[in-house]
Design a protein around this motif. Structure first.
Motif, PDB file in Angstrom:
ATOM      1  N   SER A   1      40.401  31.276  49.719  1.00 14.21           N
ATOM      2  CA  SER A   1      40.873  31.956  48.500  1.00 14.21           C
ATOM      3  C   SER A   1      41.808  33.116  48.834  1.00 14.21           C
ATOM      4  O   SER A   1      42.745  33.406  48.097  1.00 14.21           O
TER       5      SER A   1
ATOM      6  N   SER B   1      32.365  41.019  44.878  1.00 14.04           N
ATOM      7  CA  SER B   1      32.119  40.483  43.547  1.00 14.04           C
ATOM      8  C   SER B   1      31.441  41.547  42.698  1.00 14.04           C
ATOM      9  O   SER B   1      30.669  42.364  43.196  1.00 14.04           O
TER      10      SER B   1
ATOM     11  N   LEU C   1      40.769  37.541  42.070  1.00  7.19           N
ATOM     12  CA  LEU C   1      40.631  36.103  42.293  1.00  7.19           C
ATOM     13  C   LEU C   1      40.045  35.438  41.056  1.00  7.19           C
ATOM     14  O   LEU C   1      40.418  34.332  40.706  1.00  7.19           O
ATOM     15  N   LYS C   2      39.128  36.134  40.436  1.00  5.47           N
ATOM     16  CA  LYS C   2      38.475  35.594  39.243  1.00  5.47           C
ATOM     17  C   LYS C   2      37.983  36.755  38.395  1.00  5.47           C
ATOM     18  O   LYS C   2      37.486  37.739  38.919  1.00  5.47           O
ATOM     19  N   GLY C   3      38.171  36.661  37.083  1.00 14.80           N
ATOM     20  CA  GLY C   3      37.609  37.663  36.197  1.00 14.80           C
ATOM     21  C   GLY C   3      38.642  38.550  35.531  1.00 14.80           C
ATOM     22  O   GLY C   3      39.840  38.313  35.619  1.00 14.80           O
TER      23      GLY C   3
ATOM     24  N   GLU D   1      43.211  37.343  36.440  1.00 18.32           N
ATOM     25  CA  GLU D   1      43.422  36.622  37.700  1.00 18.32           C
ATOM     26  C   GLU D   1      44.869  36.746  38.180  1.00 18.32           C
ATOM     27  O   GLU D   1      45.801  36.659  37.373  1.00 18.32           O
ATOM     28  N   LYS D   2      45.022  36.895  39.466  1.00 18.48           N
ATOM     29  CA  LYS D   2      46.312  36.951  40.145  1.00 18.48           C
ATOM     30  C   LYS D   2      47.002  38.304  39.997  1.00 18.48           C
ATOM     31  O   LYS D   2      47.994  38.575  40.666  1.00 18.48           O
TER      32      LYS D   2
ATOM     33  N   CYS E   1      33.435  39.160  38.291  1.00 14.59           N
ATOM     34  CA  CYS E   1      34.717  39.195  39.009  1.00 14.59           C
ATOM     35  C   CYS E   1      34.561  38.906  40.489  1.00 14.59           C
ATOM     36  O   CYS E   1      33.551  39.267  41.098  1.00 14.59           O
TER      37      CYS E   1
ATOM     38  N   ARG F   1      39.634  36.820  26.052  1.00 14.70           N
ATOM     39  CA  ARG F   1      38.612  37.166  27.051  1.00 14.70           C
ATOM     40  C   ARG F   1      38.122  38.603  27.007  1.00 14.70           C
ATOM     41  O   ARG F   1      37.171  38.953  27.681  1.00 14.70           O
TER      42      ARG F   1
END
Lengths: 194, 194
Positions: free
Chosen positions: B4, B31, B52-54, B75-76, B101, B165
Motif C-alpha cells: 500500500s 490506523s 490510504l483509507k478513511g 483517500e489519496k 483510517c 461520508r
DNA sequence: ACAATTAATTAACAAATGTTATTTCGTGGT
DNA sequence: ACCACGAAATAACATTTGTTAATTAATTGT
C-alpha cells in the motif's frame, strides 16, 4: 541591477548574489497607474509580481457580471494569477493596480526552468509557496470561524494597512459581504465606540 | 515495504524507487478508529498524513468552545497540522478520524532534512505544497464568490464524496454556516427539485 | 433487540445580510 | 473653483441566517 531589485531580494537568505542575478535576468521592473489592469481572465500571464510600491488586487467576475476581490497584495508581497502560477494554465482572475505601482515582474516559466539546475532557487520557490499557503490557510480560518463583523474587526486589528489603502467597494467582497453591509458594520462600530 | 505504501507513492513521478525508500524509512503506517483524535491543539505534531483509507477532518475550537471544521481530507490526500508543517510550530488545530483510517505518517522534520540532500524530494515537497495551495485558493473563491446555498451546491457538484461520508454537523462549519441553516438549505433543495 | 445517546429536522423569533433605491459625501478633472 | 462622476452612507423591505428549543430520526452500545 537596480538598487530596488537587490533590496527586494536581499531578505531571502536562501539566495546568494549570483542567484539574484539569475532572477534579475528573467525579470523586468514595470510600473502601473492606479486603476490600470495588469492581467485579465483568459491571459497566459506567466509572471510573479514582487511589489516594490503600491497595492494590487486580484478579482474575479461572476457569471452575473459582479466583481469579487479575492486577494490584496501590498509592498514586499508577491502576487500572481493563481492558475498561471500553479497550473501553467490561463488566468481565471484579473489583476489590477489599486494605487500607482512599481513591481518586479518575474517570468515564472523561465524561473521554473532555472529551478531544474539551481537547488537554491527551487528552495526559494518552495519556501515562498509555503509562505503563501500559510497565509491562505489563515484566510480560510477567517471565513470559517468569524462572522462578517468579526472579519472586519480582524482586518482592522491585524492588517489596518489594507483598510486604509483599499476602497471599501473592494474590501467588502474581500471580507465576503456587500458594500452596503460593510457600511452598516462600520456605522455600528462607530456608534458603539463612544 | 508494504504494498500500500509503494502504491501510494507510485503516482509521484518526481520520485524514483530509492526516494520512496528514503521516505519509507521515516514513515510509519498507523490506523485510527472512527472518532479518534490524531492530533491536538498545542501538540508538536510533525507529521504529514497520506491517507490510504478513511476521512480526516481538521477543526479548531473557538474561544467560546465551539468547533469549526476547516479541512476535510479523503483517500489519496495529504493532510497535516498547518502550523506544524509550515512554521515548525505547535498545532492550533485538531485532527480527527471521521471514519476508521489507515494513514502513512511521514515525519516532516526528518523529511525536511532529506530535502537538503535530495533535490527530487525537495521537488516532491514543492509540487505538493503547490497542489495544496491551489486547492486552498479555490476554497477561498468558494467563500468569496458564493452564498452558503451555492457553496453547498458546489460541494454537491464537485465533491459529493465529502457530503456522503461526512456528518452534517461537521459539514456545516466547513461550508461556513450552522447545522440548522444547512438543514434548511437541504430542505429547500428537496422541495424545489420535484 | 432495546435503551440511551447523539444527530438531524423543524419551529419560532431575533438579528444580520442582501437588494434596490435615494441621498450625501468626496474626488478627480477641467 | 467648479462641475460631474463615482463612492459611501442611509433607508426600507425581502430574504437568509443565527439562536434557542422542541421534536423526530438515526446510531451506538450493551
Amino acid at each position: 541591477m537596480e538598487k530596488s531589485f537587490l533590496e527586494f531580494f536581499k531578505k531571502f537568505s536562501q539566495l546568494n548574489l549570483s542567484d539574484i542575478l539569475e532572477i534579475y535576468k528573467i525579470s523586468s521592473i514595470k510600473s502601473y497607474k492606479a486603476g490600470e489592469k495588469i492581467a485579465q481572465e483568459g491571459d497566459q500571464f506567466d509572471f510573479a509580481l514582487g511589489i516594490l510600491k503600491g497595492v494590487i488586487r486580484t478579482y474575479v467576475i461572476k457569471s452575473n457580471g459582479e466583481e469579487r476581490t479575492v486577494r490584496i497584495a501590498l509592498e514586499k508581497d508577491f502576487t500572481a494569477c493563481a492558475n498561471c502560477l500553479l497550473n501553467d494554465g490561463k488566468s481565471n482572475e484579473f489583476l489590477e493596480a489599486v494605487e500607482d505601482c512599481l513591481v518586479i515582474q518575474i517570468n515564472t516559466r523561465k524561473f521554473k526552468e532555472l529551478t531544474q539546475q539551481n537547488i537554491r532557487l527551487l528552495r526559494f520557490w518552495s519556501d515562498n509557496i509555503g509562505q503563501v499557503l500559510n497565509e491562505t490557510t489563515n484566510r480560510i480560518l477567517f471565513f470559517v470561524v468569524m462572522t462578517p463583523e468579526e472579519r472586519y474587526q480582524a482586518l482592522l486589528d491585524q492588517n489596518p494597512e489594507i483598510i486604509l489603502r483599499v476602497p471599501q467597494k473592494y474590501l467588502a467582497s474581500y471580507i465576503g459581504i456587500t458594500t452596503v453591509s460593510l457600511s452598516r458594520i462600520r456605522s455600528r462600530k462607530a456608534n458603539s465606540n463612544n
